[in-house]
Write an enzyme that holds these catalytic residues in place. Sequence first.
Site, PDB file in Angstrom:
ATOM      1  N   TYR A  90       0.762  -1.254   0.132  1.00 16.75           N
ATOM      2  CA  TYR A  90      -0.098  -0.158  -0.093  1.00 16.75           C
ATOM      3  C   TYR A  90       0.930   1.176  -0.023  1.00 16.75           C
ATOM      4  O   TYR A  90       0.612   2.327  -0.531  1.00 16.75           O
ATOM      5  CB  TYR A  90      -1.029  -0.054   1.138  1.00 16.75           C
ATOM      6  CG  TYR A  90      -2.369  -0.471   1.129  1.00 16.75           C
ATOM      7  CD1 TYR A  90      -2.300  -1.936   0.737  1.00 16.75           C
ATOM      8  CD2 TYR A  90      -3.433   0.082   1.198  1.00 16.75           C
ATOM      9  CE1 TYR A  90      -3.653  -2.629   0.768  1.00 16.75           C
ATOM     10  CE2 TYR A  90      -4.390  -0.494   1.071  1.00 16.75           C
ATOM     11  CZ  TYR A  90      -4.715  -1.905   0.786  1.00 16.75           C
ATOM     12  OH  TYR A  90      -5.984  -2.373   0.853  1.00 16.75           O
ATOM     13  N   LYS A 126       2.839 -15.323   2.518  1.00 20.42           N
ATOM     14  CA  LYS A 126       3.079 -16.008   1.319  1.00 20.42           C
ATOM     15  C   LYS A 126       4.562 -16.090   1.160  1.00 20.42           C
ATOM     16  O   LYS A 126       5.270 -15.873   0.079  1.00 20.42           O
ATOM     17  CB  LYS A 126       2.536 -15.129  -0.092  1.00 20.42           C
ATOM     18  CG  LYS A 126       2.572 -15.795  -1.244  1.00 20.42           C
ATOM     19  CD  LYS A 126       1.267 -16.915  -1.550  1.00 20.42           C
ATOM     20  CE  LYS A 126       1.803 -17.549  -2.775  1.00 20.42           C
ATOM     21  NZ  LYS A 126       0.936 -18.956  -3.086  1.00 20.42           N
ATOM     22  N   ASP A 130      -3.257 -18.021   0.134  1.00 20.17           N
ATOM     23  CA  ASP A 130      -4.025 -18.706  -0.634  1.00 20.17           C
ATOM     24  C   ASP A 130      -4.784 -19.909   0.154  1.00 20.17           C
ATOM     25  O   ASP A 130      -5.993 -19.924   0.084  1.00 20.17           O
ATOM     26  CB  ASP A 130      -3.606 -19.221  -2.018  1.00 20.17           C
ATOM     27  CG  ASP A 130      -2.154 -20.114  -1.714  1.00 20.17           C
ATOM     28  OD1 ASP A 130      -1.551 -19.909  -0.442  1.00 20.17           O
ATOM     29  OD2 ASP A 130      -1.595 -20.694  -2.503  1.00 20.17           O
ATOM     30  N   ASP A 146      -6.404  -6.948   3.990  1.00 22.98           N
ATOM     31  CA  ASP A 146      -7.755  -6.339   3.581  1.00 22.98           C
ATOM     32  C   ASP A 146      -8.569  -7.321   2.792  1.00 22.98           C
ATOM     33  O   ASP A 146      -9.839  -7.284   2.857  1.00 22.98           O
ATOM     34  CB  ASP A 146      -6.984  -5.223   2.523  1.00 22.98           C
ATOM     35  CG  ASP A 146      -8.212  -4.318   1.618  1.00 22.98           C
ATOM     36  OD1 ASP A 146      -8.928  -4.191   2.108  1.00 22.98           O
ATOM     37  OD2 ASP A 146      -8.029  -4.379   0.478  1.00 22.98           O
ATOM     38  N   ASP A 181     -12.661  -8.967   4.102  1.00 18.29           N
ATOM     39  CA  ASP A 181     -13.670  -8.854   3.263  1.00 18.29           C
ATOM     40  C   ASP A 181     -14.327 -10.292   3.353  1.00 18.29           C
ATOM     41  O   ASP A 181     -15.572 -10.704   3.389  1.00 18.29           O
ATOM     42  CB  ASP A 181     -13.566  -8.322   1.841  1.00 18.29           C
ATOM     43  CG  ASP A 181     -13.978  -6.696   1.944  1.00 18.29           C
ATOM     44  OD1 ASP A 181     -13.634  -5.995   2.920  1.00 18.29           O
ATOM     45  OD2 ASP A 181     -14.347  -6.211   0.901  1.00 18.29           O
TER      46      ASP A 181
HETATM   47  C1  IPM Z   1     -10.456  -0.953   4.039  1.00 20.15           C
HETATM   48  C2  IPM Z   1     -10.457  -0.475   2.802  1.00 20.15           C
HETATM   49  C3  IPM Z   1      -9.524   0.546   2.599  1.00 20.15           C
HETATM   50  C4  IPM Z   1      -8.252  -0.371   2.301  1.00 20.15           C
HETATM   51  C5  IPM Z   1      -9.746   1.253   1.164  1.00 20.15           C
HETATM   52  C6  IPM Z   1     -10.750   2.075   1.195  1.00 20.15           C
HETATM   53  C7  IPM Z   1      -8.278   2.206   0.717  1.00 20.15           C
HETATM   54  O1  IPM Z   1     -10.934  -1.203   1.707  1.00 20.15           O
HETATM   55  O2  IPM Z   1     -10.343  -0.183   4.984  1.00 20.15           O
HETATM   56  O3  IPM Z   1     -10.351  -2.265   3.984  1.00 20.15           O
HETATM   57  O4  IPM Z   1      -7.848  -1.047   1.327  1.00 20.15           O
HETATM   58  O5  IPM Z   1      -7.600  -0.277   3.324  1.00 20.15           O
HETATM   59 MG    MG Z   2     -11.025  -3.396   2.295  1.00 18.87          MG
END
Ligand code: IPM
Ligand code: MG
Length: 373
Positions: free
Chosen positions: A142, A189, A221, A245, A249
């Site tokens: 990042y 990884k 993975d 990240d 999700d």
């Molecule tokens: C998160 C979001 C952020 C990230 C974005 C909005 C930059 O996806 O907080 O998970 O990738 O960290």
């Molecule tokens: Mg995110």
Amino acid sequence: MKYTIAVIPGDGIGPEVIAQAKKALNAIADVYNHTFIYKEALMGACSIDKTGNPLPNETLSICKKSDAILFGAIGHPKYDNDPTAKVRPEQGLLKLRKELGLFCNVRPVKAYDQLIANSPLKKEIIKGTDISIFRELTGGIYFGIKELSDDGQVAFDGCSYSVEEIERIAHLAFKEAQTRRKKLTLVDKANVLETSRLWRKTVTELAIQYPDVTLDFLFVDNAAMQLILNPKQFDVILTENLFGDIISDEASVIGGSIGLLASSSVGKGNALFEPIHGSFPQATGKDIANPLASILSAALLLKHLGLFIEANAIERAVEKSLVLGITTEDIKGKNSFSASTSKVGDFIADYIENQDESNLNFQNIYMGQSTII
Ligand code: IPM
Ligand code: MG
């Protein structure tokens, strides 16, 4: 007590869900005799529209001076669909994380019994899941060097980690594991990436200081697959920025909705609390977005301030809303009706204010079956 809270509603549904979190905090202030002074600040696409800058200096200084930061969401489709945009909303959030040194992002994932049917995963697989994901937040790809060749044919994103960056979050993750089921899984990884090999070596060396914690390793993975196959095997997951990240999700599916996942980002001094969902542009302004992740973020904020009883009052109100089915469309069970964002927020605030009321009364009022409002 008196606390200053920087509030950054941000983009999309951010302002709507943050308004509900503030209702909950106001109810807490009322019941437990606190004063929360909110300092509202701009960040993201709305800030670019107003100031040309996704993170104005004023926002940064408000955040630095506050006891904690409550943040909504960031992002707008006009930037997502324009890869050539030089100024992007997300730059605001990334800069804020970096400037405030918020290196440790904690994302708890729980399968709520009331919502088990909402998950597309099988009940017997997810029931009882309770994971705490520790995502490194101010390093890795990042924040590496980014380049695009002059002819636009080759792009580059560098990824680097130092031992110091790995150690400081690993200590926090080990300590968290000690208060839980004493298992820490490092997701990396290491079969391919040099940075991952440094993570493995560093974390392995630290483990000696935490003999009561069992450390194991998974390639990312495989971890992505294991999270869906058998999420109960995880206690604390430690991982770098990009992997965290992605898998957080993915893990949100276990809880039945990403609309429930709160997170805290902590570092050397400041701390920021935010739902992990994004700005959900399709829902903006419709009063349909799930405010629970923001409300639970406010609970995490209270814990950070040492207000545990108060945080617990919010968590109980959220559980009650789930039990009664006073929830937004995304987590509505078969028989419950769906409430608007603001109705859910009203319910949570009212429940905090009148914790001795009978369930039935609340249910009737919020399901619109009563005239006593
Ligand atoms: C998160 C979001 C952020 C990230 C974005 C909005 C930059 O996806 O907080 O998970 O990738 O960290
Ligand atoms: Mg995110």
